[in-house]
Design a protein around this motif. Structure first.
Motif, PDB file in Angstrom:
ATOM      1  N   GLU A 104       0.829  -1.214   0.000  1.00  0.00           N
ATOM      2  CA  GLU A 104       0.000   0.000   0.000  1.00  0.00           C
ATOM      3  C   GLU A 104       0.859   1.258   0.000  1.00  0.00           C
ATOM      4  OE1 GLU A 104      -4.325  -1.131   1.642  1.00  0.00           O
ATOM      5  OE2 GLU A 104      -2.890  -0.590   3.202  1.00  0.00           O
ATOM      6  N   GLU A 105       2.041   1.205   0.617  1.00  0.00           N
ATOM      7  CA  GLU A 105       2.931   2.363   0.593  1.00  0.00           C
ATOM      8  C   GLU A 105       3.326   2.706  -0.847  1.00  0.00           C
ATOM      9  OE1 GLU A 105       6.369   2.300   3.148  1.00  0.00           O
ATOM     10  OE2 GLU A 105       5.221   1.316   4.739  1.00  0.00           O
ATOM     11  N   ILE A 106       3.553   1.688  -1.660  1.00  0.00           N
ATOM     12  CA  ILE A 106       4.008   1.918  -3.028  1.00  0.00           C
ATOM     13  C   ILE A 106       2.849   2.007  -4.013  1.00  0.00           C
ATOM     14  CG2 ILE A 106       5.325   0.894  -4.940  1.00  0.00           C
ATOM     15  CD1 ILE A 106       7.272  -0.193  -2.791  1.00  0.00           C
ATOM     16  N   LEU A 107       1.878   1.104  -3.888  1.00  0.00           N
ATOM     17  CA  LEU A 107       0.798   1.002  -4.876  1.00  0.00           C
ATOM     18  C   LEU A 107      -0.498   1.697  -4.474  1.00  0.00           C
ATOM     19  CD1 LEU A 107       1.359  -2.757  -5.764  1.00  0.00           C
ATOM     20  CD2 LEU A 107       2.151  -0.743  -7.037  1.00  0.00           C
ATOM     21  N   GLY A 108      -0.542   2.181  -3.255  1.00  0.00           N
ATOM     22  CA  GLY A 108      -1.750   2.853  -2.783  1.00  0.00           C
ATOM     23  C   GLY A 108      -2.702   1.910  -2.073  1.00  0.00           C
ATOM     24  N   SER A 109      -3.732   2.491  -1.530  1.00  0.00           N
ATOM     25  CA  SER A 109      -4.723   1.736  -0.754  1.00  0.00           C
ATOM     26  C   SER A 109      -5.341   0.624  -1.601  1.00  0.00           C
ATOM     27  CB  SER A 109      -5.809   2.700  -0.263  1.00  0.00           C
ATOM     28  OG  SER A 109      -6.748   1.997   0.517  1.00  0.00           O
ATOM     29  N   GLN A 110      -5.508  -0.533  -0.977  1.00  0.00           N
ATOM     30  CA  GLN A 110      -6.071  -1.700  -1.651  1.00  0.00           C
ATOM     31  C   GLN A 110      -7.502  -1.929  -1.165  1.00  0.00           C
ATOM     32  OE1 GLN A 110      -4.248  -3.369  -4.169  1.00  0.00           O
ATOM     33  NE2 GLN A 110      -3.034  -1.509  -3.852  1.00  0.00           N
ATOM     34  N   PRO A 111      -8.354  -2.549  -1.971  1.00  0.00           N
ATOM     35  CA  PRO A 111      -9.773  -2.670  -1.631  1.00  0.00           C
ATOM     36  C   PRO A 111     -10.088  -3.625  -0.478  1.00  0.00           C
ATOM     37  CG  PRO A 111      -9.324  -3.764  -3.722  1.00  0.00           C
ATOM     38  CD  PRO A 111      -8.071  -3.050  -3.322  1.00  0.00           C
ATOM     39  N   ASN A 112      -9.187  -4.576  -0.192  1.00  0.00           N
ATOM     40  CA  ASN A 112      -9.435  -5.489   0.934  1.00  0.00           C
ATOM     41  C   ASN A 112      -8.121  -6.149   1.351  1.00  0.00           C
ATOM     42  OD1 ASN A 112      -8.989  -7.871  -0.703  1.00  0.00           O
ATOM     43  ND2 ASN A 112     -11.085  -7.644  -1.492  1.00  0.00           N
ATOM     44  N   ALA A 113      -8.197  -6.974   2.398  1.00  0.00           N
ATOM     45  CA  ALA A 113      -6.996  -7.587   2.975  1.00  0.00           C
ATOM     46  C   ALA A 113      -6.294  -8.515   1.990  1.00  0.00           C
ATOM     47  CB  ALA A 113      -7.363  -8.346   4.246  1.00  0.00           C
ATOM     48  N   ILE A 114      -7.036  -9.205   1.160  1.00  0.00           N
ATOM     49  CA  ILE A 114      -6.407 -10.106   0.189  1.00  0.00           C
ATOM     50  C   ILE A 114      -5.572  -9.316  -0.815  1.00  0.00           C
ATOM     51  CG2 ILE A 114      -6.872 -11.699  -1.732  1.00  0.00           C
ATOM     52  CD1 ILE A 114      -9.220 -12.780  -0.045  1.00  0.00           C
ATOM     53  N   PHE A 115      -6.136  -8.237  -1.348  1.00  0.00           N
ATOM     54  CA  PHE A 115      -5.376  -7.416  -2.294  1.00  0.00           C
ATOM     55  C   PHE A 115      -4.189  -6.737  -1.600  1.00  0.00           C
ATOM     56  CE2 PHE A 115      -9.243  -7.871  -4.778  1.00  0.00           C
ATOM     57  CZ  PHE A 115      -8.746  -8.004  -6.070  1.00  0.00           C
ATOM     58  N   LYS A 116      -4.365  -6.351  -0.343  1.00  0.00           N
ATOM     59  CA  LYS A 116      -3.265  -5.760   0.421  1.00  0.00           C
ATOM     60  C   LYS A 116      -2.121  -6.766   0.554  1.00  0.00           C
ATOM     61  CE  LYS A 116      -2.047  -3.838   4.892  1.00  0.00           C
ATOM     62  NZ  LYS A 116      -2.482  -3.503   6.238  1.00  0.00           N
ATOM     63  N   ASP A 117      -2.457  -8.021   0.891  1.00  0.00           N
ATOM     64  CA  ASP A 117      -1.442  -9.072   0.988  1.00  0.00           C
ATOM     65  C   ASP A 117      -0.765  -9.320  -0.351  1.00  0.00           C
ATOM     66  OD1 ASP A 117      -1.815  -9.487   3.689  1.00  0.00           O
ATOM     67  OD2 ASP A 117      -2.994 -11.327   3.444  1.00  0.00           O
ATOM     68  N   GLU A 118      -1.548  -9.352  -1.430  1.00  0.00           N
ATOM     69  CA  GLU A 118      -0.987  -9.587  -2.759  1.00  0.00           C
ATOM     70  C   GLU A 118      -0.015  -8.475  -3.151  1.00  0.00           C
ATOM     71  OE1 GLU A 118      -1.379 -12.228  -4.902  1.00  0.00           O
ATOM     72  OE2 GLU A 118      -2.403 -13.191  -3.220  1.00  0.00           O
ATOM     73  N   ALA A 119      -0.392  -7.233  -2.875  1.00  0.00           N
ATOM     74  CA  ALA A 119       0.478  -6.105  -3.208  1.00  0.00           C
ATOM     75  C   ALA A 119       1.786  -6.184  -2.422  1.00  0.00           C
ATOM     76  CB  ALA A 119      -0.239  -4.782  -2.933  1.00  0.00           C
ATOM     77  N   ALA A 120       1.680  -6.477  -1.136  1.00  0.00           N
ATOM     78  CA  ALA A 120       2.884  -6.580  -0.304  1.00  0.00           C
ATOM     79  C   ALA A 120       3.751  -7.758  -0.729  1.00  0.00           C
ATOM     80  CB  ALA A 120       2.499  -6.703   1.167  1.00  0.00           C
ATOM     81  N   SER A 121       3.118  -8.890  -1.018  1.00  0.00           N
ATOM     82  CA  SER A 121       3.915 -10.070  -1.364  1.00  0.00           C
ATOM     83  C   SER A 121       4.657  -9.879  -2.670  1.00  0.00           C
ATOM     84  CB  SER A 121       3.056 -11.334  -1.391  1.00  0.00           C
ATOM     85  OG  SER A 121       2.154 -11.318  -2.462  1.00  0.00           O
ATOM     86  N   SER A 122       4.089  -9.161  -3.615  1.00  0.00           N
ATOM     87  CA  SER A 122       4.804  -8.953  -4.883  1.00  0.00           C
ATOM     88  C   SER A 122       6.080  -8.147  -4.653  1.00  0.00           C
ATOM     89  CB  SER A 122       3.907  -8.276  -5.919  1.00  0.00           C
ATOM     90  OG  SER A 122       3.568  -6.969  -5.521  1.00  0.00           O
ATOM     91  N   ILE A 123       6.026  -7.164  -3.781  1.00  0.00           N
ATOM     92  CA  ILE A 123       7.204  -6.342  -3.511  1.00  0.00           C
ATOM     93  C   ILE A 123       8.201  -7.099  -2.633  1.00  0.00           C
ATOM     94  CG2 ILE A 123       8.001  -4.193  -2.454  1.00  0.00           C
ATOM     95  CD1 ILE A 123       5.167  -3.087  -3.434  1.00  0.00           C
ATOM     96  N   ASN A 124       7.701  -7.848  -1.654  1.00  0.00           N
ATOM     97  CA  ASN A 124       8.591  -8.675  -0.836  1.00  0.00           C
ATOM     98  C   ASN A 124       9.260  -9.756  -1.679  1.00  0.00           C
ATOM     99  OD1 ASN A 124       8.471  -7.515   1.809  1.00  0.00           O
ATOM    100  ND2 ASN A 124       6.362  -8.231   1.935  1.00  0.00           N
ATOM    101  N   ASN A 125       8.530 -10.333  -2.640  1.00  0.00           N
ATOM    102  CA  ASN A 125       9.123 -11.333  -3.525  1.00  0.00           C
ATOM    103  C   ASN A 125      10.199 -10.716  -4.414  1.00  0.00           C
ATOM    104  OD1 ASN A 125       7.723 -13.587  -2.620  1.00  0.00           O
ATOM    105  ND2 ASN A 125       6.050 -13.299  -4.070  1.00  0.00           N
TER     106      ASN A 125
END
Length: 148
Positions: free
Chosen positions: A47-68
């Motif tokens: 969310e810091e990089i891609l902005g607010s996400q619509p729910n917890a699943i999308f938030k996790d997906e956004a974070a995991s892509s950057i962590n990966n």
């Protein structure tokens, strides 16, 4: 020669600091990298990089892509990977990182208690060495630097 060591494993205990301190005491020429150890930052980086996400699943997906991204870069640059499996935490990320290291042809030192032998038998069989303590992992790396 300095080796880059990727430290794969849970981020909730101080095992990485233990390894870094022991390596310093042994005067081993090692540079350590690993996953983001700040759990809050890791969970919120998407969310810091891609902005607010619509729910917890999308938030996790956004974070995991950057962590990966981070993990892939450091694993590719690593000379050796140390993966710690402990008894307290679930170790999905550790298993993923250890498997990636094997796929990349990176030497793998697996730290795990004897109680996890059966659960990790296939992964253990692919590692260069399996030890039970961080100290043993560093002793193995220390041997790499010994002169004849």
């Amino acid at each position: 020669m300095k080796l880059m060591v990727y430290l794969a494993g849970e981020i909730h205990s101080d095992w990485r600091e233990e390894i870094k301190n022991q390596a310093k005491e042994l005067e081993l020429p090692l540079l350590f990298k690993g996953p983001m150890e700040n759990h809050e930052r890791s969970d919120h980086i998407g969310e810091e990089i891609l902005g607010s996400q619509p729910n917890a699943i999308f938030k996790d997906e956004a974070a995991s892509s950057i962590n990966n991204l981070r993990t892939q870069i450091w694993l590719n640059k690593a000379d050796v990977v140390i993966a710690l499996f402990g008894e307290q935490y679930k170790q999905w990320n550790t298993a993923m990182d250890a498997s990636a290291a094997i796929s990349l042809g990176k030497p793998l030192i697996l730290i795990r208690p004897e109680s996890l032998h059966h659960a990790l038998k296939e992964l253990s069989n692919k590692a260069q060495i399996v030890v039970e303590t961080p100290k043993q992992a560093l002793q193995a790396l220390s041997y790499v630097f010994e002169e004849n």
